[in-house]
Design a protein around this motif. Sequence first.
Motif, mmCIF file in Angstrom:
data_model
loop_
_atom_site.group_PDB
_atom_site.id
_atom_site.type_symbol
_atom_site.label_atom_id
_atom_site.label_comp_id
_atom_site.label_asym_id
_atom_site.label_seq_id
_atom_site.Cartn_x
_atom_site.Cartn_y
_atom_site.Cartn_z
ATOM 1 N N HIS A 289 -58.525 23.801 3.717
ATOM 2 C CA HIS A 289 -57.501 22.812 4.064
ATOM 3 C C HIS A 289 -57.540 21.614 3.116
ATOM 4 C CE1 HIS A 289 -54.874 20.352 6.574
ATOM 5 N NE2 HIS A 289 -55.751 19.376 6.409
ATOM 6 N N MET A 290 -58.727 21.157 2.765
ATOM 7 C CA MET A 290 -58.832 20.084 1.779
ATOM 8 C C MET A 290 -59.165 20.688 0.413
ATOM 9 S SD MET A 290 -62.411 18.185 2.788
ATOM 10 C CE MET A 290 -64.009 19.011 2.719
ATOM 11 N N ASP A 291 -59.163 19.871 -0.607
ATOM 12 C CA ASP A 291 -59.508 20.324 -1.955
ATOM 13 C C ASP A 291 -61.026 20.269 -2.091
ATOM 14 O OD1 ASP A 291 -60.116 20.393 -4.770
ATOM 15 O OD2 ASP A 291 -58.021 19.919 -5.184
ATOM 16 N N TYR A 292 -61.661 21.442 -2.002
ATOM 17 C CA TYR A 292 -63.122 21.517 -2.001
ATOM 18 C C TYR A 292 -63.706 20.954 -3.294
ATOM 19 C CZ TYR A 292 -67.768 23.658 -1.421
ATOM 20 O OH TYR A 292 -69.118 23.881 -1.293
ATOM 21 N N GLU A 293 -63.070 21.241 -4.419
ATOM 22 C CA GLU A 293 -63.586 20.754 -5.696
ATOM 23 C C GLU A 293 -63.586 19.230 -5.751
ATOM 24 O OE1 GLU A 293 -62.864 21.262 -10.499
ATOM 25 O OE2 GLU A 293 -61.210 21.653 -9.123
ATOM 26 N N LEU A 294 -62.513 18.591 -5.289
ATOM 27 C CA LEU A 294 -62.473 17.133 -5.280
ATOM 28 C C LEU A 294 -63.545 16.555 -4.361
ATOM 29 C CD1 LEU A 294 -58.675 16.160 -5.253
ATOM 30 C CD2 LEU A 294 -60.341 15.774 -7.075
ATOM 31 N N ASN A 310 -55.860 33.262 2.974
ATOM 32 C CA ASN A 310 -56.861 33.635 3.975
ATOM 33 C C ASN A 310 -57.417 32.435 4.728
ATOM 34 O OD1 ASN A 310 -58.065 35.795 5.289
ATOM 35 N ND2 ASN A 310 -59.894 35.778 4.012
ATOM 36 N N ASN A 311 -56.656 31.350 4.731
ATOM 37 C CA ASN A 311 -56.987 30.197 5.566
ATOM 38 C C ASN A 311 -56.422 30.457 6.959
ATOM 39 O OD1 ASN A 311 -57.142 27.793 6.942
ATOM 40 N ND2 ASN A 311 -56.040 26.582 5.428
ATOM 41 N N GLN A 312 -57.298 30.652 7.943
ATOM 42 C CA GLN A 312 -56.864 31.064 9.276
ATOM 43 C C GLN A 312 -56.882 29.929 10.300
ATOM 44 O OE1 GLN A 312 -58.846 34.759 10.441
ATOM 45 N NE2 GLN A 312 -58.968 35.388 8.288
ATOM 46 N N LEU A 313 -56.803 28.684 9.829
ATOM 47 C CA LEU A 313 -56.701 27.553 10.738
ATOM 48 C C LEU A 313 -55.447 27.681 11.607
ATOM 49 C CD1 LEU A 313 -57.600 24.264 8.796
ATOM 50 C CD2 LEU A 313 -58.575 25.047 10.950
ATOM 51 N N SER A 314 -55.561 27.253 12.857
ATOM 52 C CA SER A 314 -54.436 27.370 13.785
ATOM 53 C C SER A 314 -53.718 26.039 14.006
ATOM 54 C CB SER A 314 -54.929 27.912 15.131
ATOM 55 O OG SER A 314 -55.907 27.051 15.690
ATOM 56 N N ILE A 315 -53.935 25.054 13.150
ATOM 57 C CA ILE A 315 -53.350 23.727 13.350
ATOM 58 C C ILE A 315 -51.889 23.658 12.921
ATOM 59 C CG2 ILE A 315 -55.569 22.562 13.090
ATOM 60 C CD1 ILE A 315 -54.678 21.788 10.232
ATOM 61 N N TYR A 316 -51.427 24.656 12.133
ATOM 62 C CA TYR A 316 -50.105 24.561 11.516
ATOM 63 C C TYR A 316 -49.014 25.018 12.492
ATOM 64 C CZ TYR A 316 -53.230 24.574 7.477
ATOM 65 O OH TYR A 316 -54.244 24.305 6.595
ATOM 66 N N SER A 317 -48.091 24.125 12.830
ATOM 67 C CA SER A 317 -46.951 24.515 13.656
ATOM 68 C C SER A 317 -45.793 25.000 12.794
ATOM 69 C CB SER A 317 -46.497 23.349 14.535
ATOM 70 O OG SER A 317 -46.196 22.209 13.748
ATOM 71 N N THR A 318 -45.677 24.455 11.584
ATOM 72 C CA THR A 318 -44.704 24.928 10.598
ATOM 73 C C THR A 318 -45.404 25.031 9.257
ATOM 74 O OG1 THR A 318 -42.873 23.825 11.730
ATOM 75 C CG2 THR A 318 -42.505 24.458 9.435
ATOM 76 N N ILE A 319 -45.223 26.162 8.570
ATOM 77 C CA ILE A 319 -45.831 26.322 7.244
ATOM 78 C C ILE A 319 -45.019 27.375 6.487
ATOM 79 C CG2 ILE A 319 -47.601 27.916 8.119
ATOM 80 C CD1 ILE A 319 -48.429 25.242 5.545
ATOM 81 N N LYS A 320 -43.818 26.991 6.082
ATOM 82 C CA LYS A 320 -42.917 27.925 5.412
ATOM 83 C C LYS A 320 -43.491 28.343 4.068
ATOM 84 C CE LYS A 320 -38.568 26.490 7.542
ATOM 85 N NZ LYS A 320 -37.190 25.997 7.300
#
Length: 576
Positions: A289-294, A310-320
């Motif tokens: 979700h965040m920029d790991y390198e930064l 393959n980010n399976q976080l369930s926080i997204y209500s919209t993610i076109k």
Amino acid sequence: MKITRTYITLPLLVLLFLFSKQIYSQSVLFPQNYFRPPVDFDITLSGNFAELRNNHFHSGIDIRTFTTGKKIYAVADGFVSRIRIASGGYGKAIYIDHPNGYTSVYGHLDHFNTEIEEFVKSYQYQNNSFEFDLKMQKDEMIVKKGTVIAASGNTGSSAGPHLHFEIRDTESEHPLNPLFFGFKIKDTTPPKIFNFYAYPLDSSSNVNGSNHRQNFPVTFYNNAYHLKGDPQLKLLGNIGFALETNDYMDNTWGKCGIFDLKMKINDTLITNYSFQEFSFDETTYINSHMDYELNVTQNKRIHKTFKEPNNQLSIYSTIKNNGIFQFKKNGKYKIDFFVSDANLNKSSLRVYASGNELEKLFPTDAYDMVLDGRKKNSLTKEGLEIEFPENSFYSNINFTYSCEKKENYLSNIHSIHNENIPVHNYYTIAIKPNHFPEGKSDKLFIARINKNGNIINEGGIYFDSFVKTKSRYFGKFAVSIDTIPPTIKALTNFNLQSLRGQKSIRFKISDRLTGIKSYEGFIDGQWVLFEYDAKNDLLFYVFDKKRLTPNKKHQLELKVTDKVQNQKIFSSPFNW
């Protein structure tokens, strides 16, 4: 799993939905007057729910106490369902289950009330262990709303005196945002936006002619945020965005996390997510979700508005289209970001961009093989075997490998891809040592060597000519050996005529290579309770009149063992 409890009638629900700042979803409504505050003073925060942390989302709120010893109260009737004591993490923590289906959690405590403290100490002496994690039965320890259950502290991994407080759904154990339960916390301060990032996401995409992440500082004027200097932004191909943004609250300097973020492009909603709850099983997805390198290289924790496959976080209500937008060379674009906190204070950033007429295929960095982010992967090289389980990566990895010889290690140094790339699941790594002292196989371990040359112990067991362990990091690995016992430094002066005026016996303990595994203290041959504050390398025993005879000469023995079983023993007589 989304919570769908309702506690009020439909007409009142409609009114609250229209007017209450504590409502964040039509399908979720939390009780507003059921829980009292866990403290008896005005609450200010140094951290809030779902704030970005290393490898995890923050699962509660951090209530500032400024000193230790403040009274901590049960927020509602219930029973103590769990007590956990650890040298790191939450330190001394207590969990209370409530009859309305929620669990409250109180962490970094200094000590418990008399009843709970006596129970805890009795359990520790029965099991000869300072640390434990005990699940309790419903009728073992009942508490009433407003009961003082503990005193605030600084135990565990706390960076300063505060109360870590959570509310969880009891059944799922999902942490929930405590700011939606009606606690009075003054917050009229909107989030702040510091930087805007644009990411070309394939070899034919670019930002102002570059195929690399670009950073644009942000400034505030006319009640909104803008790109500093109003730079011209030309985009082409598949682009993702991110914001460096934090929330701030009244009467505190604490840097907190946002609640909700929306992105619109040409007035079409592309991305929307909010932090109302999450699962502990999901929390490591923060590294996608965040920029790991930064985060690794600059200690910046930013919010992406796009999602890896393959980010399976369930926080997204919209993610076109996973938040990825395809920019055309002749297009004109208005990109809007809206950031809010849990009290609906809002900030916005508008970015204007045009399509870039520069069309170019950028070269891809050299790599050895492609690792599928969802499937099992393995690699065998001379002296090295690694196996990645399913779902180890957030996207496919263009994997690189190399090795080098260094005399100060017992094997080659194996460079396994790039330490700035996250690994989601633990994978197996086996390294064959080139040599090691006879009879010392139990002292071998796999060292991860960071960019500063420091060693991190990844553990390891010698078996079938290899040292094997599990890791969740890329980087440089080699076999090393630890034959040096821990160090014990007495902070108590045992040469005093009597220690009767002292509150405790104190030591500094440390281990340079593999770390402390265990510690045991004995007085006159009987086990006594030494408490371990790992962040300060502090080990101490508080004199206990119930278990120690006064006005007598005693013999202390302290044993400290590291993670490859090297042991140091300290022994001294003392009068008390």
